[in-house]
Every structure is written in C-alpha cells, then in structure tokens.
Design an enzyme around this catalytic site. Structure first.
Site, PDB file in Angstrom:
ATOM      1  N   GLN A  17       0.774  -1.015  -0.063  1.00  0.00           N
ATOM      2  CA  GLN A  17       0.058   0.075   0.045  1.00  0.00           C
ATOM      3  C   GLN A  17       0.706   1.030   0.032  1.00  0.00           C
ATOM      4  O   GLN A  17       0.657   2.116   1.019  1.00  0.00           O
ATOM      5  CB  GLN A  17      -0.788  -0.123   1.331  1.00  0.00           C
ATOM      6  CG  GLN A  17      -2.237  -0.733   1.133  1.00  0.00           C
ATOM      7  CD  GLN A  17      -3.347  -0.192   0.244  1.00  0.00           C
ATOM      8  OE1 GLN A  17      -3.299   0.892  -0.080  1.00  0.00           O
ATOM      9  NE2 GLN A  17      -4.111  -1.316  -0.263  1.00  0.00           N
ATOM     10  N   SER A  18       1.666   1.430  -0.911  1.00  0.00           N
ATOM     11  CA  SER A  18       2.881   2.385  -0.849  1.00  0.00           C
ATOM     12  C   SER A  18       2.205   3.678  -1.515  1.00  0.00           C
ATOM     13  O   SER A  18       2.081   3.770  -2.633  1.00  0.00           O
ATOM     14  CB  SER A  18       4.064   2.098  -1.628  1.00  0.00           C
ATOM     15  OG  SER A  18       4.870   3.306  -1.935  1.00  0.00           O
TER      16      SER A  18
END
Ligand code: PLP
Length: 338
Positions: A75-76
C-alpha cells in the site's frame, strides 16, 4: 539555502496551509496543536512524496529518462505519487513491491493498489520481504534498457539527497509562513520512515537557523536504528548543497513507541488517533503513517512531554488513500485492531 540551481518541477500552487486545530486541542486537553497540510499537496491526492518528486523528476527529466522505476510496500503512497508524477510528465512507471508482511499484496485490493491500476502502472514485480530492493530495481532497469528505454531509479520513499531537497524547501516555506503569521512554534512533529522528510527538515532547519526542536516519530524503527538513517540523509543533503555544515547527532531525535507491532500493521493507538482527528476536525489520517505519528503526538502530550501552553505543529504527510484498504480496522473491529 539556495535551491534554485537544482532542476525542479512544480506540482503544488503556493504553500501548503498551516491551520490551528481548536476542537482537537480541546479534546486532547492541550498542547495547542497546529497542522501543516502536506496531505493537500499536488499530484492528486498528494503527500510528502510530492515535494521529493519535484526535485527527483527535475533530475530525471534533465537526464532524459522516459521510464521511472521505484519500490515500496503493497500500500505504498510513494509508488502511487511517483506514478502520478510520471503520468503528468508523460513518462512510464514500473514498481518493485516488497511484501514485508507475507502474502499482503493483493492486486485487486482497494486504496493505493486500486490507484496503481487506475493511474496506469506499466509493470509490477512482487518480491518477498528482506529482498535487496536496490538490486531488484537495477534488474528491472536493465530489462527496461533492453527494451530501448531510458530508466531512472527512485529509491524507496524517494529518500536520497535529491529527494530530500523537497523538505529543505518545506523548512524554508514553514519559516516564511510562521513569520507571516507571527506565530512561534515550540515543536514540530514529523514522521520518520525512509527518512527523507525528517532528514530534509533537519538539514533545512540547521541551514536556515530554525531553532524549533524537531520531534521524529518512527513508523518502522526504534531510535537506535532510525536516527543514524536520518543523520545520514541530512548529511547527504548538506553535502549536495555544499553548505560545509556537519550535522550533529543531537539534531536528530525520534521516538519509537508507536509503530509496533510492525510497520504498516495496525495498533489501537493508531485507530484512536485516526478516529479522534476525523471526529474533531474532519481531517483524515492514514493507518500506516500519520495515524501512528499522531498517536505519538497524543501519547507525548498525555505523558507531559508537551505542556498545555506549548504550540506544537504536526506535519500531515498524507496517505489517506490507504484508509480504504483498512476500513474494518479503522471502524473499530477490536479483533482486527489488536
Ligand atoms: C512515506 C510517508 C511517510 C514517511 O516519510 P519518509 O520520508 O519516508 O520518512 C510519512 N507519511 C506518509 C503518509 C508517507 O507516505
């Protein structure tokens, strides 16, 4: 500190706002909490990576790149904002995703993963936690070169000396804003991860003689591991700027009490912080970074580290896109938050 000689693309009009948070301050019982809205920066929806990318993209374009390669967690925010910058500039973008939590990457997940697809990422390679990311990105770059591309590698979080210039610029912006507001601050609270944000502010504060103590809140490491990274980043920025300033160890302070059990894994203090700011000020934090960083501000206030009369500025570094991948945790499913 003169940043004008570095190539830069501008992704935000003007300054990010500094706002006082009266309801949150009352709910907390002091200190007086202010917020700098770096969650409202450009590259929809932006965050602290936007500032780093202004300089990284300036450098990439100056070098004739046509393909950005970067890396991050599943989930960057950094990957999403790098992709946004690539879209805006007409470049392609590829990621190496590190599964720091095994099997945590789901290409159909919501939040940032959805945005990767919406914004049109060109390729994603998933590697296990602990992989040498620099090598993995080199491999991806070699592949791009063999396809006739000119790749440009951006390290995790955009945290190298060039990216860190974005937070030197932020320090200068902050100094100007506080001057215009006539509002001194007693502390600035900043998240400390890949360290470009914290390190850039350390360099910018020292270089501009801003004497407000910076309080770093670790999102993945205790101070013994985090502070050397921040010091190294701050020094690399000073060297790039040729200031001749040696960053003293004492300039780097961080706290490690709010990131556990693990990077990106929820804890109850994070859930409380996200709910509290949403329900007092209608400002969205995120589960991986700013929720834990604000939990640090809340915790340090309750411990008496911040006094009720202090003015404390919280740097909101963004990330709310990830909220949608953590809805059940944030809405108080007690099992998920344990
Ligand atoms: C990346 C990130 C941070 C941490 O910043 P670093 O420069 O990596 O230390 C904090 N908050 C958000 C929302 C982020 O995406």
């Amino acid at each position: 500190m003169d940043l004008s000689r570095f190539p830069r693309r501008q992704y935000t009009e003007g300054f990010s706002a500094i706002e006082f948070l009266p309801n949150f301050t009352r709910a907390l019982g002091g200190p007086k909490v202010w917020i700098k809205r770096d969650d409202m920066l450009g590259l929809a929806p932006g965050g602290n990576k936007t500032r780093k990318l202004e300089f990284l993209m300036g450098d990439a374009l100056a070098k004739g790149a046509d393909t950005l390669i970067t890396c991050g967690a599943p989930q960057s925010n950094h990957c999403r904002i790098t992709l946004s910058a690539a879209v805006k500039e007409g470049l392609k973008c590829r990621f190496v995703i590190e599964e720091r939590v095994p099997n945590s990457y789901d290409p159909n997940a919501s939040g940032n993963n959805f945005m990767y697809r919406l914004l049109g990422v060109e390729a994603i390679t998933v590697v296990p936690g602990g992989t040498n990311m620099a090598e993995a990105m080199e491999k991806m770059a070699a592949e791009a070169r063999s396809q006739g591309r000119k790749p440009y590698i951006i390290p995790g979080g955009g945290s190298n000396a060039v990216g860190g210039l974005g937070y030197v610029a932020c320090a200068q912006e902050l100094q100007q804003q506080l001057f215009e507001m006539g509002q001194p601050m007693d502390y600035v609270v900043v998240g400390s991860g890949s360290s470009g944000t914290h390190g850039g502010l350390v360099a910018g504060f020292l270089g501009n003689n801003i004497r407000i103590p910076l309080v770093g809140i670790g999102v993945s490491r205790d101070p013994s591991d985090q502070n050397p990274l921040v010091l190294k980043e701050a020094q690399a920025i000073m060297d790039l700027l040729q200031t001749g300033i040696r960053v003293p160890q004492e300039a780097v302070v961080s706290h490690g009490d709010w990131w556990r059990p693990k990077y990106s894994v929820p804890n109850p203090a994070m859930v409380e912080a996200v709910q509290m700011l949403a329900r007092t000020e209608a400002i969205l934090l995120d589960p991986v970074y700013t929720g834990k960083i604000m939990a640090g501000l809340i915790g340090l206030s309750r411990k008496g580290f911040f006094k009720p009369e202090d003015n404390v500025l919280f740097l909101h570094t963004g990330g709310a896109t990830a909220l949608h991948a953590y809805e059940s945790v944030i809405l108080g499913d007690p099992l998920a938050a344990k």
